[in-house]
Write an enzyme that holds these catalytic residues in place. Sequence first.
Site, PDB file in Angstrom:
ATOM      1  N   HIS A   1       0.892  -1.231   0.014  1.00 31.74           N
ATOM      2  CA  HIS A   1       0.070  -0.044  -0.041  1.00 31.74           C
ATOM      3  C   HIS A   1       0.720   1.235  -0.038  1.00 31.74           C
ATOM      4  O   HIS A   1       0.532   2.249   0.547  1.00 31.74           O
ATOM      5  CB  HIS A   1      -1.088  -0.011   0.982  1.00 31.74           C
TER       6      HIS A   1
ATOM      7  N   HIS B   1      -6.913  -0.236   3.126  1.00 37.22           N
ATOM      8  CA  HIS B   1      -6.194  -0.360   1.734  1.00 37.22           C
ATOM      9  C   HIS B   1      -6.301   0.730   0.615  1.00 37.22           C
ATOM     10  O   HIS B   1      -7.362   1.690   0.804  1.00 37.22           O
ATOM     11  CB  HIS B   1      -6.986  -1.683   1.139  1.00 37.22           C
TER      12      HIS B   1
HETATM   13  C1  LIG Z   1      -0.096  -6.989  -4.689  1.00 35.09           C
HETATM   14  C2  LIG Z   1      -0.829  -5.811  -4.207  1.00 35.09           C
HETATM   15  C3  LIG Z   1      -2.003  -6.257  -3.930  1.00 35.09           C
HETATM   16  C4  LIG Z   1      -2.919  -5.040  -3.588  1.00 35.09           C
HETATM   17  N1  LIG Z   1      -4.117  -5.229  -2.856  1.00 35.09           N
HETATM   18  C5  LIG Z   1      -5.092  -4.442  -2.536  1.00 35.09           C
HETATM   19  C6  LIG Z   1      -6.550  -4.583  -1.936  1.00 35.09           C
HETATM   20  O1  LIG Z   1      -6.588  -5.668  -1.759  1.00 35.09           O
HETATM   21  N2  LIG Z   1      -7.308  -3.573  -1.661  1.00 35.09           N
HETATM   22  C7  LIG Z   1      -6.707  -2.098  -2.039  1.00 35.09           C
HETATM   23  O2  LIG Z   1      -7.737  -1.176  -1.748  1.00 35.09           O
HETATM   24  N3  LIG Z   1      -5.391  -1.878  -2.651  1.00 35.09           N
HETATM   25  C8  LIG Z   1      -4.449  -2.918  -2.954  1.00 35.09           C
HETATM   26  N4  LIG Z   1      -3.409  -2.909  -3.348  1.00 35.09           N
HETATM   27  C9  LIG Z   1      -3.022  -1.246  -3.543  1.00 35.09           C
HETATM   28  C10 LIG Z   1      -3.459  -0.461  -4.824  1.00 35.09           C
HETATM   29  O3  LIG Z   1      -3.905  -1.445  -5.797  1.00 35.09           O
HETATM   30  C11 LIG Z   1      -2.626   0.514  -5.210  1.00 35.09           C
HETATM   31  O4  LIG Z   1      -2.584   1.446  -4.326  1.00 35.09           O
HETATM   32  C12 LIG Z   1      -3.376   1.169  -6.318  1.00 35.09           C
HETATM   33  O5  LIG Z   1      -3.705   0.408  -7.427  1.00 35.09           O
HETATM   34  C13 LIG Z   1      -2.175   2.228  -6.952  1.00 35.09           C
HETATM   35  O6  LIG Z   1      -2.596   2.944  -8.028  1.00 35.09           O
HETATM   36  P1  LIG Z   1      -1.727   3.723  -8.998  1.00 35.09           P
HETATM   37  O7  LIG Z   1      -2.463   4.148 -10.029  1.00 35.09           O
HETATM   38  O8  LIG Z   1      -0.956   4.722  -8.062  1.00 35.09           O
HETATM   39  O9  LIG Z   1      -0.353   2.580  -9.568  1.00 35.09           O
HETATM   40  P2  LIG Z   1      -0.634   1.550 -10.154  1.00 35.09           P
HETATM   41  O10 LIG Z   1      -2.284   0.913 -10.732  1.00 35.09           O
HETATM   42  O11 LIG Z   1       0.318   0.563 -10.188  1.00 35.09           O
HETATM   43  O12 LIG Z   1      -0.258   2.209 -11.726  1.00 35.09           O
HETATM   44  C14 LIG Z   1       0.883   2.341 -12.378  1.00 35.09           C
HETATM   45  C15 LIG Z   1       1.018   2.030 -14.098  1.00 35.09           C
HETATM   46  O13 LIG Z   1       2.105   2.569 -14.391  1.00 35.09           O
HETATM   47  C16 LIG Z   1       2.804   1.890 -15.175  1.00 35.09           C
HETATM   48  N5  LIG Z   1       4.055   2.321 -15.352  1.00 35.09           N
HETATM   49  C17 LIG Z   1       4.936   2.482 -14.322  1.00 35.09           C
HETATM   50  N6  LIG Z   1       6.118   2.916 -15.020  1.00 35.09           N
HETATM   51  C18 LIG Z   1       5.935   3.203 -16.328  1.00 35.09           C
HETATM   52  C19 LIG Z   1       6.819   3.622 -17.289  1.00 35.09           C
HETATM   53  N7  LIG Z   1       8.033   4.177 -16.902  1.00 35.09           N
HETATM   54  N8  LIG Z   1       6.350   3.675 -18.507  1.00 35.09           N
HETATM   55  C20 LIG Z   1       4.991   3.427 -18.848  1.00 35.09           C
HETATM   56  N9  LIG Z   1       4.188   2.986 -17.553  1.00 35.09           N
HETATM   57  C21 LIG Z   1       4.391   2.533 -16.525  1.00 35.09           C
HETATM   58  C22 LIG Z   1       2.467   0.398 -14.629  1.00 35.09           C
HETATM   59  O14 LIG Z   1       2.709  -0.593 -15.428  1.00 35.09           O
HETATM   60  C23 LIG Z   1       1.151   0.626 -14.157  1.00 35.09           C
HETATM   61  O15 LIG Z   1       0.054   0.032 -14.883  1.00 35.09           O
HETATM   62  C24 LIG Z   1      -2.500  -3.835  -3.680  1.00 35.09           C
HETATM   63  C25 LIG Z   1      -1.464  -3.592  -4.473  1.00 35.09           C
HETATM   64  C26 LIG Z   1      -0.510  -4.522  -4.693  1.00 35.09           C
HETATM   65  C27 LIG Z   1       0.695  -3.949  -5.560  1.00 35.09           C
END
Ligand SMILES: Cc1cc2nc3c(=O)[nH]c(=O)nc-3n(C[C@H](O)[C@H](O)[C@H](O)COP(=O)(O)OP(=O)(O)OC[C@H]3O[C@@H](n4cnc5c(N)ncnc54)[C@H](O)[C@@H]3O)c2cc1C
Length: 602
Positions: free
Chosen positions: A535, A581
Amino acid sequence: MNTSRILNLLSAVALLSLLQVCSAGLLTDPAAVSNKKYDFVIVGGGTAGVIMAARITENPRHTVLLIESGASHENIPLPLRAPALGVRSGSNEPWTWNHTIVPQIGLENRTFTYQTGHILGGSSYVYGLYTRSTDQIYDKIAKVSGDNGWSWNSLVPYFNKAEGFILPGNGSEWSGSDFESSAHGTRGPFNTRLPIFPNDIDPFIAQLVATVPGFSKRHDISSGKALGVGVSQPSITKAGSASNVATGYLTPDVLARQNLDIITGARATKLTFKSSPSGPVANGVQFTPSPNANTTSVFANNEIILSAGAFNTPQLLQLSGIGSSTLLKSLKVPVILNSPQVGRNLRDHVTMPMQWLASVNTTLDRLQNATFVTEQTALWESTGAGILTASVANHLGFFRVNSSVFDAQTGDPSAGPDCAHYEFLFRDCWQSFTLPYPGQGSYVSMGMQVTSTSSIGTVTINTTNPFTSPLIDPQYFTSPTDIKIGIQGVRAARQAYGSPIFKDILVREFGPNPNATTDAEIEAMLRHSGTTLFHAVGTAQMAAFNSGVEKGVVNPDLTVKGVKGLRIVDASVIPVLPDAHTLAPVLAFAERGADLVKAAWP
Ligand SMILES: Cc1cc2nc3c(=O)[nH]c(=O)nc-3n(C[C@H](O)[C@H](O)[C@H](O)COP(=O)(O)OP(=O)(O)OC[C@H]3O[C@@H](n4cnc5c(N)ncnc54)[C@H](O)[C@@H]3O)c2cc1C
């Protein structure tokens, strides 16, 4: 020529030029977008990035390119579709970034794989328990940012806008006392619901909350108040599949928009800037499909939006010259902006899974049997039913420790008196990220996580190679306060499962160390077996408009301080770690982030 004919002609020319700029759809060939100009270029097609792309292109005048490093969401692999299979930590999957965290001094110098989603839809694919956290978290964010738009009351419409809560149908084990429909959005693209597949421990937990003081029932954990034990709200669709933002937001009509291009398999390696009298302006993104392939450039008329997640967003900023000037100079990266908070303030939840041996053989550990999984996969593929619809946990608990455990100097680390210090996941199976399933037997686990953590970590590049993970150092359990909360959490887990209520299902505490009973022994167990709950937030934290780069990376409207044309919308901007979460907070931040962009570019 009369006015209406002129207008028609102008619209036709505008439409033609729009069509020349982009053709809608999912692309993989860099040549299709090379040197093109879009109004907005979004880096990272994850949880926040997909929402930004879908919402901004609701205005047909705005052209958007979404750049995602992972594969597209077509042909999603089974473990990402079936709720019970999920990502198993430690197994390096092609659809995850498999970062290795630096040795953790608070965890006996252990290191482990930290996976995040590497696919269009990002980390919304991996696991899936929907929790909004406590209202006081957002009220604190509103306070530190000076923007009441981040308060709980202001964000509820955005939580609701994203959420498509499915009411329990006939035959569900849950009743109206297990949820509050007014606490949910029902028309949003991201499905949530109450658990579908019953757990062996469900009836015992019902007795626990009814009879044991300290484990009182929480009517609905998404109501802004979560203390107590409530029924979980897994993100599962009507068809019994795991929800994700790609399927939810990128519907065929959205993908058919002429003003949206999405390129997958494209790793952004650098942001480019032009100079202006008012400072640097972000104007382009370079990306490449692989380390040895050519670099492709694309450009933005209005803004570049960074949504690469809590690790890759600070990495990309630093690679592009935005970060601590000392760090950048040491790596010979030309400094665009000295922004020392980039990569600082990494906050995360640390978890301590504990296991009890069960006397029944019907727990979810049946999924350890490959033949059974094959049979159940056939059932699930044809009907959307069966054990593969099981969620991570059917009950969650949120608790506080007595404030007397905190010393006067550091005080209570939580964001307010209603916030949880620690959380329980009541799991109907073996859960451990450090110990493999013992090979036989049925188990019930308690995932105990410290939710109001004080340990603060960093994300720092140590090379200019964009294909090398940054150094991720969460500093787990370096704060003595986190250890104090963890010790209380372990004792409370034993109080719950040690209750006579569970005598018909639990044989004995099994692992990781039932003999750890003194504070020192429990601390040793936490350090030996503690790990992440995935998280991470805060590595490009938001701070008030009138505060400088010494205080934060982005303004309350999520624009990057000190440069123009650059905004960040993802988990990295969240300055206060939610006490549950983090997916739902990111959904709400992205929905509001999209409105902020629309307001800035009407
Ligand atoms: C294993 C796991 C389990 C989880 N379980 C839960 C849960 O049960 N409940 C809950 O509420 N939260 C959960 N979370 C947390 C939640 O999923 C995250 O906080 C949230 O999805 C983050 O969103 P984001 O948009 O910040 O990042 P992300 O959704 O990770 O998106 C980032 C995106 O950017 C892309 N990217 C990165 N670098 C580059 C680059 N240089 N060029 C192009 N693309 C790039 C990646 O491939 C990805 O698609 C979990 C997280 C993980 C990792």
